[in-house]
Each structure stands twice: as C-alpha cells, then as structure tokens.
Design a protein around this motif. Structure first.
Motif, PDB file in Angstrom:
ATOM      1  N   ARG A   1      12.760  46.971  28.165  1.00  0.00           N
ATOM      2  CA  ARG A   1      13.988  45.895  27.696  1.00  0.00           C
ATOM      3  C   ARG A   1      14.669  46.651  26.831  1.00  0.00           C
ATOM      4  O   ARG A   1      15.825  46.152  26.528  1.00  0.00           O
ATOM      5  N   THR A   2      14.343  47.969  26.270  1.00  0.00           N
ATOM      6  CA  THR A   2      15.253  48.571  25.242  1.00  0.00           C
ATOM      7  C   THR A   2      15.249  50.173  25.451  1.00  0.00           C
ATOM      8  O   THR A   2      14.391  50.602  26.044  1.00  0.00           O
ATOM      9  N   GLN A   3      16.181  50.822  25.132  1.00  0.00           N
ATOM     10  CA  GLN A   3      16.463  52.233  25.284  1.00  0.00           C
ATOM     11  C   GLN A   3      16.086  52.708  23.701  1.00  0.00           C
ATOM     12  O   GLN A   3      16.364  54.181  23.544  1.00  0.00           O
ATOM     13  N   ASP A   4      15.839  52.002  22.636  1.00  0.00           N
ATOM     14  CA  ASP A   4      15.696  52.467  21.266  1.00  0.00           C
ATOM     15  C   ASP A   4      14.472  53.158  21.208  1.00  0.00           C
ATOM     16  O   ASP A   4      13.231  52.935  21.603  1.00  0.00           O
ATOM     17  N   GLU A   5      14.568  54.470  20.935  1.00  0.00           N
ATOM     18  CA  GLU A   5      13.440  55.306  20.795  1.00  0.00           C
ATOM     19  C   GLU A   5      12.468  55.033  19.720  1.00  0.00           C
ATOM     20  O   GLU A   5      11.317  55.163  20.249  1.00  0.00           O
ATOM     21  N   ALA A   6      12.750  54.536  18.626  1.00  0.00           N
ATOM     22  CA  ALA A   6      11.713  54.174  17.854  1.00  0.00           C
ATOM     23  C   ALA A   6      10.694  53.006  18.382  1.00  0.00           C
ATOM     24  O   ALA A   6       9.365  53.122  18.279  1.00  0.00           O
ATOM     25  N   VAL A   7      11.587  51.913  18.962  1.00  0.00           N
ATOM     26  CA  VAL A   7      10.573  50.893  19.341  1.00  0.00           C
ATOM     27  C   VAL A   7       9.715  51.149  20.479  1.00  0.00           C
ATOM     28  O   VAL A   7       8.540  50.911  20.835  1.00  0.00           O
ATOM     29  N   ARG A   8      10.495  52.112  21.490  1.00  0.00           N
ATOM     30  CA  ARG A   8       9.690  52.656  22.614  1.00  0.00           C
ATOM     31  C   ARG A   8       8.752  53.137  22.287  1.00  0.00           C
ATOM     32  O   ARG A   8       7.573  53.389  22.879  1.00  0.00           O
ATOM     33  N   GLY A   9       8.738  54.313  21.364  1.00  0.00           N
ATOM     34  CA  GLY A   9       7.626  55.174  20.846  1.00  0.00           C
ATOM     35  C   GLY A   9       6.528  54.062  20.284  1.00  0.00           C
ATOM     36  O   GLY A   9       5.286  54.396  20.525  1.00  0.00           O
ATOM     37  N   LEU A  10       6.833  53.074  19.522  1.00  0.00           N
ATOM     38  CA  LEU A  10       5.805  52.338  19.025  1.00  0.00           C
ATOM     39  C   LEU A  10       5.115  51.475  19.958  1.00  0.00           C
ATOM     40  O   LEU A  10       3.763  51.462  19.987  1.00  0.00           O
ATOM     41  N   ALA A  11       5.713  50.938  21.121  1.00  0.00           N
ATOM     42  CA  ALA A  11       5.087  50.366  22.254  1.00  0.00           C
ATOM     43  C   ALA A  11       4.193  51.367  22.967  1.00  0.00           C
ATOM     44  O   ALA A  11       3.073  51.069  23.221  1.00  0.00           O
ATOM     45  N   PHE A  12       4.652  52.546  23.001  1.00  0.00           N
ATOM     46  CA  PHE A  12       3.747  53.685  23.815  1.00  0.00           C
ATOM     47  C   PHE A  12       2.456  53.805  23.035  1.00  0.00           C
ATOM     48  O   PHE A  12       1.445  53.959  23.506  1.00  0.00           O
ATOM     49  N   ASP A  13       2.489  53.927  21.821  1.00  0.00           N
ATOM     50  CA  ASP A  13       1.480  53.971  20.922  1.00  0.00           C
ATOM     51  C   ASP A  13       0.488  52.770  20.926  1.00  0.00           C
ATOM     52  O   ASP A  13      -0.622  53.050  20.965  1.00  0.00           O
ATOM     53  N   VAL A  14       1.027  51.476  21.047  1.00  0.00           N
ATOM     54  CA  VAL A  14       0.139  50.472  21.061  1.00  0.00           C
ATOM     55  C   VAL A  14      -0.594  50.372  22.371  1.00  0.00           C
ATOM     56  O   VAL A  14      -1.781  50.087  22.408  1.00  0.00           O
ATOM     57  N   ILE A  15       0.423  50.749  23.397  1.00  0.00           N
ATOM     58  CA  ILE A  15      -0.206  50.740  24.749  1.00  0.00           C
ATOM     59  C   ILE A  15      -1.517  51.640  24.657  1.00  0.00           C
ATOM     60  O   ILE A  15      -2.669  51.270  25.052  1.00  0.00           O
ATOM     61  N   ASN A  16      -1.348  52.852  24.158  1.00  0.00           N
ATOM     62  CA  ASN A  16      -2.532  53.874  24.378  1.00  0.00           C
ATOM     63  C   ASN A  16      -3.649  53.728  23.511  1.00  0.00           C
ATOM     64  O   ASN A  16      -4.708  53.776  23.941  1.00  0.00           O
ATOM     65  N   THR A  17      -3.247  53.420  22.091  1.00  0.00           N
ATOM     66  CA  THR A  17      -4.453  53.011  20.966  1.00  0.00           C
ATOM     67  C   THR A  17      -5.063  52.035  21.492  1.00  0.00           C
ATOM     68  O   THR A  17      -6.541  52.032  21.585  1.00  0.00           O
ATOM     69  N   GLN A  18      -4.191  50.724  21.873  1.00  0.00           N
ATOM     70  CA  GLN A  18      -5.465  49.369  22.059  1.00  0.00           C
ATOM     71  C   GLN A  18      -5.936  49.742  23.699  1.00  0.00           C
ATOM     72  O   GLN A  18      -7.131  49.088  23.732  1.00  0.00           O
ATOM     73  N   ALA A  19      -5.421  50.241  24.467  1.00  0.00           N
ATOM     74  CA  ALA A  19      -6.249  50.449  25.572  1.00  0.00           C
ATOM     75  C   ALA A  19      -7.475  51.117  25.715  1.00  0.00           C
ATOM     76  O   ALA A  19      -8.355  51.008  26.016  1.00  0.00           O
ATOM     77  N   ASN A  20      -7.260  52.311  24.773  1.00  0.00           N
ATOM     78  CA  ASN A  20      -8.468  53.157  24.420  1.00  0.00           C
ATOM     79  C   ASN A  20      -9.458  52.404  23.718  1.00  0.00           C
ATOM     80  O   ASN A  20     -10.783  52.299  23.982  1.00  0.00           O
ATOM     81  N   GLN A  21      -9.224  51.732  22.643  1.00  0.00           N
ATOM     82  CA  GLN A  21     -10.223  50.716  21.896  1.00  0.00           C
ATOM     83  C   GLN A  21     -10.839  49.527  22.662  1.00  0.00           C
ATOM     84  O   GLN A  21     -11.913  49.335  22.682  1.00  0.00           O
ATOM     85  N   ARG A  22      -9.758  48.918  23.733  1.00  0.00           N
ATOM     86  CA  ARG A  22     -10.418  48.025  24.628  1.00  0.00           C
ATOM     87  C   ARG A  22     -11.314  48.612  25.466  1.00  0.00           C
ATOM     88  O   ARG A  22     -12.576  48.004  25.717  1.00  0.00           O
ATOM     89  N   GLY A  23     -11.166  49.928  25.902  1.00  0.00           N
ATOM     90  CA  GLY A  23     -12.182  50.510  26.750  1.00  0.00           C
ATOM     91  C   GLY A  23     -13.405  50.611  26.122  1.00  0.00           C
ATOM     92  O   GLY A  23     -14.438  50.459  26.646  1.00  0.00           O
ATOM     93  N   MET A  24     -13.510  51.174  24.854  1.00  0.00           N
ATOM     94  CA  MET A  24     -14.675  51.410  24.117  1.00  0.00           C
ATOM     95  C   MET A  24     -15.314  49.864  23.695  1.00  0.00           C
ATOM     96  O   MET A  24     -16.758  49.956  23.907  1.00  0.00           O
ATOM     97  N   LEU A  25     -14.793  48.796  23.465  1.00  0.00           N
ATOM     98  CA  LEU A  25     -15.304  47.434  23.410  1.00  0.00           C
ATOM     99  C   LEU A  25     -15.907  47.194  24.866  1.00  0.00           C
ATOM    100  O   LEU A  25     -17.063  46.592  24.727  1.00  0.00           O
ATOM    101  N   MET A  26     -15.579  47.272  25.718  1.00  0.00           N
ATOM    102  CA  MET A  26     -16.140  46.972  27.119  1.00  0.00           C
ATOM    103  C   MET A  26     -17.426  48.105  27.293  1.00  0.00           C
ATOM    104  O   MET A  26     -18.261  47.615  27.833  1.00  0.00           O
ATOM    105  N   GLY A  27     -17.181  49.250  26.985  1.00  0.00           N
ATOM    106  CA  GLY A  27     -18.280  50.036  26.976  1.00  0.00           C
ATOM    107  C   GLY A  27     -19.602  49.600  26.097  1.00  0.00           C
ATOM    108  O   GLY A  27     -20.649  49.821  26.747  1.00  0.00           O
TER     109      GLY A  27
END
Length: 240
Positions: free
Chosen positions: A101-127
């Motif tokens: 929904r945006t082309q802003d580099e800072a927000v897209r960078g934050l979103a990318f990091d949230v996706i990867n960090t929390q997907a990683n942690q979620r997988g560990m919790l399920m593990g």
C-alpha cells in the motif's frame, strides 16, 4: 494456525529496496537488526532447544526424563507458545498489507523485517509445541495461562490485535495514510505483545522459551520507539 511464510514477493521487494534511492538512510540502517536478532536467536537457542527436546532412543533413562519434563498442555509454556504465535501471525499479515500500500522505503523496510523476524519466532514457538508432543491448538481461551480476561470481538482475539474492521481500513488506504495507520496499529500490537512476553518471562519454566520471550520484550520495546519516531516524522502520533 499455519504460519504465513515470507513469500517470494517479500524477498523480491527486499531486493528492489537496494535498487531504490536511499530516501531515509538513517531509518534504513535501523531495520537490519530485527532480522539479525531473529537469526541469532534461532541459532543460539532455537536449534539447541529443539535438539534438547528430541526423544532419545526408546527405553533409555534420558528418554523417560525428557518425556516427564515436557510441559503440560495447560501450562504457561504451552499457552504462551500458542498465543504468541497467533499474535505474531497478525503482525505478519498487517506487514504484508502495508508493503503493497506504500512505496515509502522506510515503512516497507520495517514491514519486511517484521515479516521475517516474527515468522522466524513463530516457527520456533510451534517447534517447541511439536517437540513436546502438544497440539498447536487448544480449547482454552487465549491468555488463560496468565489469568487474563479479554473479550474477543470483531476478529481481535487478544489485547493489541487489530479488529477485522481496522484491517479492512488498512487495506483501503495508500501512501502516507497507510503508513501512519500501520504504524499506529503496530505500536499497539507491539505494546500488548511485549506485555505478554514479559508475563511469560515471569511465569514460564522452560529456559530456552524464556530467553526467546525476553528477546521479544527487548526488541519490541526498541521497535515501538522507532515506530513512534517514524510517526513524528509524518506529523502523526501513536493512537490512544
């Protein structure tokens, strides 16, 4: 609930960031550390935790000790793993929405990091749950393990989680409006998530899971400050 992995689109978007003009270099530099933290946590405690939870040869005394040490399905250890996995999943979903929904580099960078960090942690919790031989789902109400009462409404299952109405609004916005609303929703999401993680640090018994939870507390508090600064840069404030 099945995790929503960072799809090929997210990786492609991240590669595109490197080709864009560095609109906000100061903010951009701040975004590498959440993903790096997740990698360190995964290597430092995730793998040993899973290995230590594996079942030794049948009939061994070590196997008996491991089985007896596995948390019960109604324990804080199991409850936190299930609830934080659900909480994380919504943060991943919101980040995918704002990314488109945006082309802003800072927000897209934050979103990318949230996706990867929390997907990683979620997988560990399920593990953890898998290694303990426990179901990823439970009939218990969310956060019952911490004696927390929350009236689920409009898709919001726990404190800090956005409602379906709020998610629909985020999908309807674009540009600066989407950036501001995403940051406001994510600050509330992180505040509640950090409180839940701290509650587990205080009440939990599984050492690797407690270290993971403490990492969440520290990282999410830092991200709350970062997102608050990003809102100020856009002439906005955190939602009450």
């Amino acid at each position: 609930m099945t995790a929503a992995p960072a799809d090929e689109g997210s990786e492609q978007e991240h590669e595109e960031h490197g080709a864009e003009q560095p609109v906000a270099r100061r903010g951009r530099r701040a975004f590498w550390w959440p993903a790096a933290l997740a990698a360190v946590v995964a290597l430092g405690l995730g793998v040993p935790a899973l290995v230590s939870g594996s079942t030794p040869a049948s009939g061994s005394s070590a196997g008996t000790a491991t089985a007896s040490a596995a948390p019960a399905t109604g324990s804080a250890d199991a409850g936190f793993a299930r609830d934080m996995a659900t909480h994380h999943q919504q943060a991943i979903d919101m980040s995918f929405i704002v990314r488109d929904r945006t082309q802003d580099e800072a927000v897209r960078g934050l979103a990318f990091d949230v996706i990867n960090t929390q997907a990683n942690q979620r997988g560990m919790l399920m593990g953890f749950l898998d290694q303990w031989g426990l179901s990823q789902n439970s009939t218990a109400k969310p956060m019952a393990w911490m004696n927390h009462t929350y009236e689920a409404h409009d898709g919001s299952l726990m404190p800090g989680m956005a409602t379906n109405t709020e998610l629909d609004r985020l999908r309807s916005l674009s540009g600066r409006d989407a950036e501001v609303y995403y940051l406001q929703l994510m600050i509330k999401h992180h505040q509640a998530g950090a409180e839940m993680a701290q509650a587990y640090v205080d009440a939990g018994t599984n050492a690797p899971e407690k270290r993971l939870a403490q990492g969440m507390v520290d990282a999410q508090h830092a991200e709350i400050q970062l997102m608050t600064d990003m809102l100020h840069e856009r002439g906005a404030q955190p939602a009450p």
